[in-house]
Scaffold this active site. Structure first.
Site, PDB file in Angstrom:
ATOM      1  CG  ASN A  47      -6.051  55.508  10.986  1.00 37.73           C
ATOM      2  OD1 ASN A  47      -6.328  54.747  10.073  1.00 37.73           O
ATOM      3  ND2 ASN A  47      -5.688  55.077  12.182  1.00 37.73           N
ATOM      4  CG  HIS A 133     -10.252  49.571  19.087  1.00 37.39           C
ATOM      5  ND1 HIS A 133      -9.498  49.775  20.208  1.00 37.39           N
ATOM      6  CD2 HIS A 133      -9.457  49.890  18.031  1.00 37.39           C
ATOM      7  CE1 HIS A 133      -8.300  50.211  19.866  1.00 37.39           C
ATOM      8  NE2 HIS A 133      -8.248  50.294  18.544  1.00 37.39           N
ATOM      9  CD  GLU A 175     -14.784  49.585  16.266  1.00 36.64           C
ATOM     10  OE1 GLU A 175     -14.257  50.309  15.399  1.00 36.64           O
ATOM     11  OE2 GLU A 175     -14.207  48.596  16.761  1.00 36.64           O
ATOM     12  CB  SER A 179     -10.231  50.181  12.719  1.00 39.01           C
ATOM     13  OG  SER A 179     -10.039  48.999  13.488  1.00 39.01           O
ATOM     14  CG  ASP A 204     -14.806  53.672  19.081  1.00 41.81           C
ATOM     15  OD1 ASP A 204     -14.631  54.718  18.435  1.00 41.81           O
ATOM     16  OD2 ASP A 204     -13.861  52.992  19.524  1.00 41.81           O
ATOM     17  CG  HIS A 207     -11.675  54.320  12.019  1.00 43.51           C
ATOM     18  ND1 HIS A 207     -10.412  54.547  11.535  1.00 43.51           N
ATOM     19  CD2 HIS A 207     -11.514  53.556  13.142  1.00 43.51           C
ATOM     20  CE1 HIS A 207      -9.522  53.943  12.312  1.00 43.51           C
ATOM     21  NE2 HIS A 207     -10.165  53.336  13.289  1.00 43.51           N
ATOM     22  CE  LYS A 236      -8.255  56.201  14.931  1.00 44.02           C
ATOM     23  NZ  LYS A 236      -8.031  56.122  16.395  1.00 44.02           N
TER      24      LYS A 236
END
Length: 382
Positions: A47, A133, A175, A179, A204, A207, A236
């Site tokens: 990541n 997540h 998110e 991910s 969130d 990423h 990340k």
């Protein structure tokens, strides 16, 4: 069934289903390089999207910080673990991302759970994307609040859930970049639905931060969305470790009183905070790292298309190749590793049953030649 029998039975079943997981001791000597024993690989499972984990300025900041403040914080931030360096990092995060306050946590997992457990009560409703997540799924399921989910990125499904709940407090959770699929949430439309139904929005963006939007401010900034609560992580694209919750003054004060993951955990080392500060400075003022990452993403997708390799619609650094069967995904990953490309098979329960995949992640540290060799190996392995 005894604990021993239950444990042995579970391990046997996972082995038979191709779901057994093993940790492997490896050495990451550079963002795009990995060594296991005597074998050397090009690293396509990290990541570390911008390659900042090995950036000289980030390493130097950590080393100088350790010399000045030591290697550990020594206590919770509520005791003596909160230094001027921690305070500066919170202030820079708030200014960079456009929020009144930022609160530091040891990890994204801890930040997500701390927020849900502190905020949600039995009279509240949590409405979440089905693919959010595991830290959020677990916290939502264990919280006293009502827990509702909507199909992945479905505005229609979200709207149905908002209309079906009448509690005063509703928190919509999603998110920025997912991910395992690498796709982005339609945050602008989700935010509009939240406003229409007077619900709070939590995003969130683990990423997305550092790699998306102007100055790497993430998916929310790119879509011109200001969520009520934003979670970002430092492990990340920022190449370090830790996380933060961005929020209002009132929510920050409330978390300082109620977030058990904050109150009862040793703070991250001040040296770590110094390294994150150095990384943020690079992200904000050296856009060439993001530009190189985007070039690599485009090149990978173009080469895969030319080779007939099926990809998802992801335009981010996360480029999954869906295999389906668990055993075949493991076999393809092993074939790629034998060719010198470090890629792991991702299987249930991390992803839905029947969608085992190769989770290929690209970095600004990859060369065009490394990507070309990977695509060629993929073409033969598939």
């Amino acid at each position: 069934m005894s604990w021993q029998q239950r444990i042995e039975n579970t391990l046997y079943q996972r082995q038979q289903q191709g779901l057994l997981r093993r940790r492997l001791a490896v050495t990451v000597s550079a963002p795009a390089s990995l060594t296991k024993g005597e074998q050397h690989f090009t690293h396509f499972s990290s990541n570390d999207y911008l390659g900042l984990s090995h950036h000289p300025a980030v390493i130097e900041a950590w080393c100088k910080g350790a010399q000045q403040w030591g290697t550990g914080a020594g206590a919770s931030g509520h005791v003596t673990g909160y230094s001027p360096c921690h305070q500066q990092l919170e202030q820079i995060l708030a200014e960079w991302l456009g929020f009144p306050r930022a609160i530091l946590f040891s990890s994204g997992f801890a930040a997500n759970q701390a927020l849900i457990f502190a905020l949600a009560e039995s009279s509240d409703t949590l409405i979440a994307d089905k693919l959010m997540h595991a830290s959020l799924q677990e916290a939502a399921a264990l919280s006293p609040a009502r827990y509702r989910r909507f199909p992945h990125n479905s505005l229609e499904g979200l709207t149905r859930q908002l209309r079906a709940t009448e509690t005063v407090n509703r928190l919509v959770i999603t998110e920025g970049v997912f991910s395992m699929d690498g796709d982005q949430a339609p945050l602008a439309a989700i935010s509009e639905r939240c406003r229409e139904h007077q619900a709070w929005l939590m995003v969130d963006d683990a990423h997305g931060i550092g790699v998306i939007g102007e100055e790497g401010r993430g998916n929310c900034a790119q879509q011109q969305v200001k969520p009520d609560i934003l979670v970002v992580t430092f492990g990340k694209a920022l190449g370090v470790s830790g996380a933060a919750i961005l929020c209002s003054d009132a929510v920050a004060d409330y978390l300082e009183q109620s977030a058990r993951h904050l109150i009862y955990s040793t703070a991250i080392p001040a040296a770590q905070a110094a390294a994150v500060l150095a990384s943020i400075n690079i992200v904000r003022y050296q856009p060439e790292h993001r530009e190189k990452l985007n070039q690599n993403i485009g090149h990978f997708r173009t080469q895969c298309t030319q080779q007939g390799i099926m990809l998802t619609d992801s335009l981010t650094a996360i480029q999954p190749v869906i295999i389906g069967d668990n055993h075949r995904a493991l076999a393809v990953a092993q074939t790629l590793q034998s060719a010198g490309h470090w890629i792991q098979a991702i299987r249930p329960p991390t992803v839905p049953v029947g969608s085992a995949r190769l989770r290929i992640t690209l970095s600004a540290a990859h060369s065009t030649q490394q990507i070309d060799r990977l695509v060629e190996a993929l073409h033969h392995a598939l």
